[in-house]
Design a protein around this motif. Structure first.
Motif, PDB file in Angstrom:
ATOM      1  N   GLU A  93       0.832  -1.205   0.000  1.00  0.00           N
ATOM      2  CA  GLU A  93       0.000   0.000   0.000  1.00  0.00           C
ATOM      3  C   GLU A  93       0.869   1.259   0.000  1.00  0.00           C
ATOM      4  OE1 GLU A  93      -2.681  -0.147   3.305  1.00  0.00           O
ATOM      5  OE2 GLU A  93      -3.636  -1.996   2.605  1.00  0.00           O
ATOM      6  N   GLU A  94       1.890   1.276   0.835  1.00  0.00           N
ATOM      7  CA  GLU A  94       2.783   2.437   0.911  1.00  0.00           C
ATOM      8  C   GLU A  94       3.504   2.645  -0.415  1.00  0.00           C
ATOM      9  OE1 GLU A  94       4.336   5.759   2.707  1.00  0.00           O
ATOM     10  OE2 GLU A  94       2.819   4.409   3.505  1.00  0.00           O
ATOM     11  N   SER A  95       3.933   1.555  -1.018  1.00  0.00           N
ATOM     12  CA  SER A  95       4.596   1.644  -2.319  1.00  0.00           C
ATOM     13  C   SER A  95       3.651   2.217  -3.369  1.00  0.00           C
ATOM     14  CB  SER A  95       5.085   0.259  -2.747  1.00  0.00           C
ATOM     15  OG  SER A  95       5.618   0.310  -4.033  1.00  0.00           O
ATOM     16  N   GLN A  96       2.404   1.763  -3.343  1.00  0.00           N
ATOM     17  CA  GLN A  96       1.408   2.266  -4.294  1.00  0.00           C
ATOM     18  C   GLN A  96       1.151   3.752  -4.066  1.00  0.00           C
ATOM     19  OE1 GLN A  96       0.289   0.536  -6.808  1.00  0.00           O
ATOM     20  NE2 GLN A  96      -0.905   2.241  -7.561  1.00  0.00           N
ATOM     21  N   ARG A  97       1.033   4.158  -2.801  1.00  0.00           N
ATOM     22  CA  ARG A  97       0.829   5.581  -2.511  1.00  0.00           C
ATOM     23  C   ARG A  97       2.023   6.402  -2.976  1.00  0.00           C
ATOM     24  NH1 ARG A  97      -1.779   4.237   2.809  1.00  0.00           N
ATOM     25  NH2 ARG A  97       0.345   4.012   3.528  1.00  0.00           N
ATOM     26  N   ASN A  98       3.229   5.890  -2.728  1.00  0.00           N
ATOM     27  CA  ASN A  98       4.432   6.603  -3.163  1.00  0.00           C
ATOM     28  C   ASN A  98       4.495   6.701  -4.681  1.00  0.00           C
ATOM     29  OD1 ASN A  98       5.317   7.102  -0.573  1.00  0.00           O
ATOM     30  ND2 ASN A  98       6.616   5.286  -0.488  1.00  0.00           N
ATOM     31  N   LYS A  99       4.115   5.637  -5.377  1.00  0.00           N
ATOM     32  CA  LYS A  99       4.096   5.688  -6.842  1.00  0.00           C
ATOM     33  C   LYS A  99       3.104   6.738  -7.324  1.00  0.00           C
ATOM     34  CE  LYS A  99       5.538   0.973  -7.877  1.00  0.00           C
ATOM     35  NZ  LYS A  99       5.124  -0.336  -8.422  1.00  0.00           N
ATOM     36  N   GLU A 100       1.931   6.781  -6.685  1.00  0.00           N
ATOM     37  CA  GLU A 100       0.922   7.777  -7.063  1.00  0.00           C
ATOM     38  C   GLU A 100       1.443   9.186  -6.801  1.00  0.00           C
ATOM     39  OE1 GLU A 100      -2.565   6.662  -4.878  1.00  0.00           O
ATOM     40  OE2 GLU A 100      -2.929   4.890  -6.125  1.00  0.00           O
ATOM     41  N   LYS A 101       2.082   9.393  -5.637  1.00  0.00           N
ATOM     42  CA  LYS A 101       2.646  10.705  -5.326  1.00  0.00           C
ATOM     43  C   LYS A 101       3.721  11.081  -6.342  1.00  0.00           C
ATOM     44  CE  LYS A 101       1.966  10.959  -0.326  1.00  0.00           C
ATOM     45  NZ  LYS A 101       2.668  10.999   0.964  1.00  0.00           N
ATOM     46  N   MET A 102       4.600  10.117  -6.643  1.00  0.00           N
ATOM     47  CA  MET A 102       5.663  10.384  -7.609  1.00  0.00           C
ATOM     48  C   MET A 102       5.063  10.717  -8.984  1.00  0.00           C
ATOM     49  SD  MET A 102       8.527  10.291  -6.083  1.00  0.00           S
ATOM     50  CE  MET A 102       9.709  10.132  -7.397  1.00  0.00           C
ATOM     51  N   GLU A 103       4.026  10.016  -9.355  1.00  0.00           N
ATOM     52  CA  GLU A 103       3.370  10.297 -10.651  1.00  0.00           C
ATOM     53  C   GLU A 103       2.768  11.695 -10.634  1.00  0.00           C
ATOM     54  OE1 GLU A 103       2.319   9.737 -14.513  1.00  0.00           O
ATOM     55  OE2 GLU A 103       3.619   8.476 -13.274  1.00  0.00           O
ATOM     56  N   THR A 104       2.142  12.073  -9.521  1.00  0.00           N
ATOM     57  CA  THR A 104       1.571  13.417  -9.403  1.00  0.00           C
ATOM     58  C   THR A 104       2.674  14.471  -9.487  1.00  0.00           C
ATOM     59  OG1 THR A 104      -0.193  12.547  -7.999  1.00  0.00           O
ATOM     60  CG2 THR A 104       0.160  14.916  -7.942  1.00  0.00           C
ATOM     61  N   TYR A 105       3.765  14.251  -8.741  1.00  0.00           N
ATOM     62  CA  TYR A 105       4.891  15.199  -8.788  1.00  0.00           C
ATOM     63  C   TYR A 105       5.484  15.267 -10.192  1.00  0.00           C
ATOM     64  CZ  TYR A 105       4.915  15.225  -3.654  1.00  0.00           C
ATOM     65  OH  TYR A 105       4.583  15.345  -2.338  1.00  0.00           O
ATOM     66  N   ARG A 106       5.624  14.108 -10.838  1.00  0.00           N
ATOM     67  CA  ARG A 106       6.175  14.077 -12.187  1.00  0.00           C
ATOM     68  C   ARG A 106       5.285  14.863 -13.146  1.00  0.00           C
ATOM     69  NH1 ARG A 106       5.633  12.104 -16.842  1.00  0.00           N
ATOM     70  NH2 ARG A 106       3.868  10.788 -16.359  1.00  0.00           N
ATOM     71  N   GLU A 107       3.975  14.666 -13.023  1.00  0.00           N
ATOM     72  CA  GLU A 107       3.039  15.400 -13.891  1.00  0.00           C
ATOM     73  C   GLU A 107       3.129  16.897 -13.641  1.00  0.00           C
ATOM     74  OE1 GLU A 107      -0.757  13.656 -13.094  1.00  0.00           O
ATOM     75  OE2 GLU A 107      -0.312  11.836 -14.245  1.00  0.00           O
ATOM     76  N   GLU A 108       3.208  17.291 -12.341  1.00  0.00           N
ATOM     77  CA  GLU A 108       3.327  18.716 -12.021  1.00  0.00           C
ATOM     78  C   GLU A 108       4.632  19.290 -12.577  1.00  0.00           C
ATOM     79  OE1 GLU A 108       2.984  19.110  -7.780  1.00  0.00           O
ATOM     80  OE2 GLU A 108       0.866  18.516  -7.772  1.00  0.00           O
ATOM     81  N   LEU A 109       5.721  18.555 -12.397  1.00  0.00           N
ATOM     82  CA  LEU A 109       7.006  19.020 -12.919  1.00  0.00           C
ATOM     83  C   LEU A 109       6.996  19.072 -14.452  1.00  0.00           C
ATOM     84  CD1 LEU A 109       9.513  17.202 -10.558  1.00  0.00           C
ATOM     85  CD2 LEU A 109       9.022  19.647 -10.645  1.00  0.00           C
ATOM     86  N   GLU A 110       6.378  18.081 -15.070  1.00  0.00           N
ATOM     87  CA  GLU A 110       6.274  18.066 -16.538  1.00  0.00           C
ATOM     88  C   GLU A 110       5.468  19.269 -17.017  1.00  0.00           C
ATOM     89  OE1 GLU A 110       7.019  16.779 -20.310  1.00  0.00           O
ATOM     90  OE2 GLU A 110       7.780  15.823 -18.502  1.00  0.00           O
ATOM     91  N   LYS A 111       4.368  19.537 -16.323  1.00  0.00           N
ATOM     92  CA  LYS A 111       3.529  20.685 -16.686  1.00  0.00           C
ATOM     93  C   LYS A 111       4.315  21.990 -16.514  1.00  0.00           C
ATOM     94  CE  LYS A 111      -0.853  22.861 -15.445  1.00  0.00           C
ATOM     95  NZ  LYS A 111      -1.996  22.835 -14.540  1.00  0.00           N
ATOM     96  N   ASP A 112       5.011  22.131 -15.375  1.00  0.00           N
ATOM     97  CA  ASP A 112       5.823  23.318 -15.123  1.00  0.00           C
ATOM     98  C   ASP A 112       6.928  23.449 -16.176  1.00  0.00           C
ATOM     99  OD1 ASP A 112       6.609  25.597 -13.574  1.00  0.00           O
ATOM    100  OD2 ASP A 112       8.255  24.382 -12.739  1.00  0.00           O
ATOM    101  N   PHE A 113       7.558  22.313 -16.500  1.00  0.00           N
ATOM    102  CA  PHE A 113       8.603  22.323 -17.522  1.00  0.00           C
ATOM    103  C   PHE A 113       8.048  22.777 -18.866  1.00  0.00           C
ATOM    104  CE2 PHE A 113      10.679  20.010 -21.003  1.00  0.00           C
ATOM    105  CZ  PHE A 113      11.948  20.539 -20.908  1.00  0.00           C
ATOM    106  N   GLN A 114       6.895  22.249 -19.243  1.00  0.00           N
ATOM    107  CA  GLN A 114       6.287  22.630 -20.530  1.00  0.00           C
ATOM    108  C   GLN A 114       5.927  24.119 -20.540  1.00  0.00           C
ATOM    109  OE1 GLN A 114       6.026  21.107 -23.404  1.00  0.00           O
ATOM    110  NE2 GLN A 114       7.012  19.264 -22.569  1.00  0.00           N
ATOM    111  N   GLU A 115       5.386  24.625 -19.427  1.00  0.00           N
ATOM    112  CA  GLU A 115       5.054  26.048 -19.349  1.00  0.00           C
ATOM    113  C   GLU A 115       6.311  26.902 -19.496  1.00  0.00           C
ATOM    114  OE1 GLU A 115       3.001  26.649 -15.654  1.00  0.00           O
ATOM    115  OE2 GLU A 115       1.182  25.633 -16.360  1.00  0.00           O
ATOM    116  N   ARG A 116       7.362  26.537 -18.772  1.00  0.00           N
ATOM    117  CA  ARG A 116       8.610  27.302 -18.865  1.00  0.00           C
ATOM    118  C   ARG A 116       9.222  27.184 -20.264  1.00  0.00           C
ATOM    119  NH1 ARG A 116      11.960  26.588 -13.249  1.00  0.00           N
ATOM    120  NH2 ARG A 116      10.367  27.456 -11.881  1.00  0.00           N
TER     121      ARG A 116
END
Length: 156
Positions: A93-116
């Motif tokens: 469960e913790e691994s799954q939550r961490n993967k979801e968090k990492m995916e969310t962070y990756r998406e946010e960083l990707e979005k920020d990167f694309q905007e910049r």
């Protein structure tokens, strides 16, 4: 039959056959002896029954202790297995939550990167357009103060 009794009874020997001696007792004495034999037998039987009960009770007690120790060992084994299973489930469960968090962070960083990146491209494009306009104006419209005819490198 051999009767070794110290009681004062009259015992008459009728006959001796080999090593067996047959005796005859008087009626009152025989009944008391039979009664005594019955009492002795009852006492011995009671004692044997009590010993058997004690033995059976000891066996049951030993069996109960063994069963309790086996149950305790099985319980502890099951408890360890349950804890390991629960820990594994928690890790998954913790691994799954961490993967979801990492995916969310990756998406946010990707979005920020694309905007910049888009901003940088727009800025680069505007700088390029501005520099083309200046360059074009510089080459097409020389300054009146400049005494040379052209600033073009090919005409120099």
């Amino acid at each position: 039959f051999f009767f070794n009794d110290t009681a004062t009874t009259e015992i008459y020997t009728e006959q001796i056959v080999g090593s067996v001696r047959c005796v005859q007792e008087t009626g009152d004495d025989l009944e008391s002896r039979l009664e005594r034999i019955g009492t002795d037998f009852s006492q011995k039987k009671l004692q044997e029954t009590l010993e058997y009960a004690r033995s059976l009770e000891e066996k049951m007690s030993r069996f109960k202790r063994e069963a309790e120790s086996r149950i305790k060992a099985e319980y502890e084994t099951d408890l360890v297995r349950f804890k390991e299973f629960e820990l594994a489930a928690m890790r998954v469960e913790e691994s799954q939550r961490n993967k979801e968090k990492m995916e969310t962070y990756r998406e946010e960083l990707e979005k920020d990167f694309q905007e910049r990146l888009n901003k940088l491209r727009e800025r680069e494009k505007s700088i390029n357009e501005g520099s083309k306009q200046k360059i074009c104006l510089l080459y097409t419209s020389p300054s009146p103060r400049d005494r040379q005819k052209s600033r073009m490198p090919s005409s120099a």
